[in-house]
Design a protein around this motif. Structure first.
Motif, PDB file in Angstrom:
ATOM      1  N   UNK A   1       0.534  -1.274   0.174  1.00  0.00           N
ATOM      2  CA  UNK A   1      -0.057  -0.020   0.144  1.00  0.00           C
ATOM      3  C   UNK A   1       0.877   1.254  -0.102  1.00  0.00           C
ATOM      4  N   UNK A   2       0.403   2.312  -1.023  1.00  0.00           N
ATOM      5  CA  UNK A   2       1.168   3.657  -0.746  1.00  0.00           C
ATOM      6  C   UNK A   2       1.471   3.942   0.559  1.00  0.00           C
ATOM      7  N   UNK A   3       0.391   3.974   1.295  1.00  0.00           N
ATOM      8  CA  UNK A   3       0.643   4.571   2.650  1.00  0.00           C
ATOM      9  C   UNK A   3       1.720   4.115   3.499  1.00  0.00           C
ATOM     10  N   UNK A   4       1.980   2.681   3.539  1.00  0.00           N
ATOM     11  CA  UNK A   4       2.982   2.231   3.944  1.00  0.00           C
ATOM     12  C   UNK A   4       4.480   2.498   3.469  1.00  0.00           C
ATOM     13  N   UNK A   5       4.418   2.620   2.043  1.00  0.00           N
ATOM     14  CA  UNK A   5       5.657   2.851   1.309  1.00  0.00           C
ATOM     15  C   UNK A   5       5.818   4.365   1.887  1.00  0.00           C
ATOM     16  N   UNK A   6       4.849   5.254   1.899  1.00  0.00           N
ATOM     17  CA  UNK A   6       5.147   6.767   2.385  1.00  0.00           C
ATOM     18  C   UNK A   6       5.766   6.739   3.527  1.00  0.00           C
TER      19      UNK A   6
END
Length: 191
Positions: free
Chosen positions: A87-92
């Motif tokens: 998920x993009x949130x985890x990556x960020x």
């Protein structure tokens, strides 16, 4: 594609596989950071699982097979995005944890970091910084000032990481203060 909701177990298994054998002390730190993240449930509610997953994954960029740029935040976030499909949130959250933009600046990677990942919501970013910067390398909880001193002692004052931590200290202290204040308010409401 893997998302962040309900994936603390998935994140645990991934981080354990990458860190436990090759970097056991880093794995101990990671587990302590995740434990700290779980303790923030009273102020994060439904966001707690996302924070726990990010806490488990925040240092995977140190894993020898993932090192590319030498900036563990960026290397870990890229692995999550490009290999795992997280998920993009985890990556960020991984990309920017503990005020990583200052280290990116020191490494001449700020343009790369900001081009590839945008910042996450302040509440989760501050919470992850709080968890990381109040947990020592062995997974024990400590005051932020002691953690900052430990980092400087481990790396030496002239090391790039120490210089980055010095630049990040106001950001780190503000994040810890913000989370401590939120915890105090939560305790007062529930007393």
């Amino acid at each position: 594609m893997v998302n962040s909701v309900g994936h603390a177990d998935w994140a645990h298994d991934l981080a354990k596989g990458l860190l436990q054998t090759t970097l056991p002390r880093r794995w101990a730190h990671t587990q302590g950071v995740a434990e700290r993240a779980a303790s923030l449930a009273p102020i994060l509610g439904g966001e707690t699982d996302t924070l726990i997953a990010a806490a488990l994954l925040h240092d995977i960029g140190y894993a020898p097979d993932l090192v590319d740029t030498g900036m563990h935040q960026l290397d870990g976030a890229r692995y999550l995005r490009d290999v795992v499909g997280a998920d993009d949130r985890l990556c960020r959250l991984v990309a920017y944890h503990s005020c990583a933009d200052n280290e990116a600046r020191q490494r001449d990677l700020l343009d790369v970091l900001t081009a590839e990942f945008r910042h996450e919501q302040p509440n989760l970013a501050q919470a992850l910084t709080y968890c990381d910067m109040t947990t020592d390398p062995d997974g024990r909880h400590l005051d932020v000032e002691d953690r900052l001193a430990e980092i400087h002692s481990r790396y030496g004052r002239d090391h790039l990481v120490s210089q980055s931590i010095t630049a990040s200290t106001p950001c780190i202290l503000a994040a810890v203060k913000s989370i401590n204040t939120a915890l105090e308010h939560s305790r007062a409401r529930n007393a």
